[in-house]
Design an enzyme around this catalytic site. Structure first.
Site, PDB file in Angstrom:
ATOM      1  CB  SER A  53     -10.087  -2.988   3.401  1.00  0.00           C
ATOM      2  OG  SER A  53     -10.874  -2.913   1.680  1.00  0.00           O
ATOM      3  CG  HIS A 107      -1.895  -0.465   1.347  1.00  0.00           C
ATOM      4  ND1 HIS A 107      -3.643  -0.348   1.217  1.00  0.00           N
ATOM      5  CD2 HIS A 107      -2.161  -2.120   1.865  1.00  0.00           C
ATOM      6  CE1 HIS A 107      -3.659  -1.676   0.952  1.00  0.00           C
ATOM      7  NE2 HIS A 107      -3.339  -2.657   0.986  1.00  0.00           N
ATOM      8  CE1 TYR A 131      -4.148  -4.870   8.408  1.00  0.00           C
ATOM      9  CE2 TYR A 131      -5.943  -4.906   7.467  1.00  0.00           C
ATOM     10  CZ  TYR A 131      -4.879  -4.882   7.548  1.00  0.00           C
ATOM     11  OH  TYR A 131      -4.943  -5.019   5.890  1.00  0.00           O
ATOM     12  CD  GLU A 132      -3.002  -0.375   8.183  1.00  0.00           C
ATOM     13  OE1 GLU A 132      -2.102   0.247   8.148  1.00  0.00           O
ATOM     14  OE2 GLU A 132      -3.780   0.965   8.371  1.00  0.00           O
ATOM     15  CG  HIS A 171      -6.674  -2.347   6.180  1.00  0.00           C
ATOM     16  ND1 HIS A 171      -5.083  -1.501   5.917  1.00  0.00           N
ATOM     17  CD2 HIS A 171      -7.198  -2.341   5.087  1.00  0.00           C
ATOM     18  CE1 HIS A 171      -5.473  -1.233   4.540  1.00  0.00           C
ATOM     19  NE2 HIS A 171      -6.740  -2.469   4.236  1.00  0.00           N
ATOM     20  CB  ALA A 178      -6.972  -7.655  -2.738  1.00  0.00           C
ATOM     21  CG  ASN A 207      -7.288 -15.167  -1.177  1.00  0.00           C
ATOM     22  OD1 ASN A 207      -7.311 -13.666  -2.064  1.00  0.00           O
ATOM     23  ND2 ASN A 207      -7.948 -15.562  -0.979  1.00  0.00           N
ATOM     24  CG  HIS A 226      -0.340  -9.186   2.148  1.00  0.00           C
ATOM     25  ND1 HIS A 226      -1.376  -8.909   2.002  1.00  0.00           N
ATOM     26  CD2 HIS A 226       0.915  -8.868   2.451  1.00  0.00           C
ATOM     27  CE1 HIS A 226      -1.409  -7.734   1.623  1.00  0.00           C
ATOM     28  NE2 HIS A 226      -0.155  -7.745   1.707  1.00  0.00           N
TER      29      HIS A 226
END
Ligand code: HPA
Length: 311
Positions: A226, A65, A92-93, A90, A120, A249, A283
């Site tokens: 996200s 990113h 989660y960060e 995000h 994604a 994926n 990832h």
């Protein structure tokens, strides 16, 4: 944090001083997901402003990113002024939800009226293979339903903001129509652009097989970490929103579990059962597909933007 404390005036002032007049009032915004920041290469007269220079913006920490706002022109003739978020925040960060959606609120204050959000995502639907772009028609926000992770929680931004925002119309039909017309104009194969439901999970862990099965049973076609906080803030700000998910994926959902009990019994009986290696999502795989398909996403987004009425 009370919304009143958000430093909009400072951020907007910094941007005004950094941008030439013809880029100061973009009407269209783009959020670039993992591996999709090359969207910026479609812009002309680009001015990139790093998030680190912008009051109120966090620092994006995810590999793959970037971390800046790119302003530029897109499309034929004089071009249309647009702004692209290269990299997003995000939860989660460790970012607060008010930080996650702050750039969206800034874009709205710059004059953005239509927002194209890319991301994604993992596929839960065998009909949506890796490489498919999915125009999101609806979403399931598990963290909103199960915990206090709705970015609209807290004091209202002001009397002009609805307290109870409806979401049955969150994903713009007008913009989705343009996306399919754009795919047609670009000559994309019929299965290159599909429709589906996005499940938002908080991450940063990928799903267990049981979670994948649960999301599929809940009606989701793709899953990602996200976008939905951004959609909610954008809708609260009155923007039209389209979400385009690139399938990077398949979520690992085996039809049945390996029975270790049976395997051990067979081994003890001298007839060991061969098993393929266990599959896991990486990832790197997500970033690689993003890179491979970035050009298709870029062409699609550029074509949609050309087709959005400018009045
Ligand atoms: N799960 C959640 N988020 C994702 C995935 C996934 O499989 N792939 C890309 N983002």
């Amino acid at each position: 944090m009370a919304h009143q404390a958000l430093p909009f005036a400072i951020t907007l002032d910094i941007l005004k001083r950094r941008l030439p007049a013809h880029l100061q009032e973009p009407k269209i915004g783009i959020v670039c997901g993992s591996g999709l920041s090359t969207l910026a290469s479609a812009l002309r007269d680009v001015v990139e402003v790093p998030y680190s220079e912008l009051e109120g913006f966090g620092t994006s920490t995810v590999q793959g990113h970037k971390s800046s706002l790119a302003f530029g022109l897109l499309g034929p003739g004089n071009g249309i002024p647009v702004v692209a978020m290269l990299g997003r925040f995000h939860p989660y960060e460790g970012h607060k939800l008010s930080t996650v959606v702050y750039p969206i609120r800034v874009l709205a204050r710059l004059g953005v009226r239509n927002l194209i959000i890319t991301n994604a995502a993992g596929s839960l639907n065998p009909k949506l293979p890796v490489g498919t772009i999915v125009a999101i028609q609806d979403h399931v926000a598990i963290p909103n339903m199960a915990g206090p992770l709705n970015p609209l929680l807290g004091p209202s931004l002001g009397p002009e903001y609805p307290r109870f925002l409806p979401l049955s119309n969150a994903h713009s039909i007008k913009l989705r129509r343009l996306a399919f017309l754009a795919a047609h104009k670009l000559g994309l194969a019929d299965d290159a652009l599909a429709e589906g439901v996005y499940a938002w999970v908080s991450g940063p862990t990928y799903e267990t097989p049981a979670e994948g099965r649960f999301l599929r049973a809940a009606g989701a076609d793709v899953v990602g970490m996200s976008t939905i906080p951004e959609v909610l803030a954008a809708r609260e700000e009155g923007l039209e929103v389209i979400v385009l998910s690139l399938v990077t994926n398949f979520v690992v959902i085996p039809d049945k579990y390996r029975s270790i009990k049976e395997e051990v019994k067979a081994e003890l009986a001298g007839k060991p059962i061969e098993q393929p290696p266990q599959q896991v999502v990486s990832h790197q795989e997500v970033l690689n597909v993003g890179k491979q398909k970035a050009d298709v996403m870029k062409d699609l987004v550029a074509k949609i933007i050309e087709m959005i009425p400018t009045d």
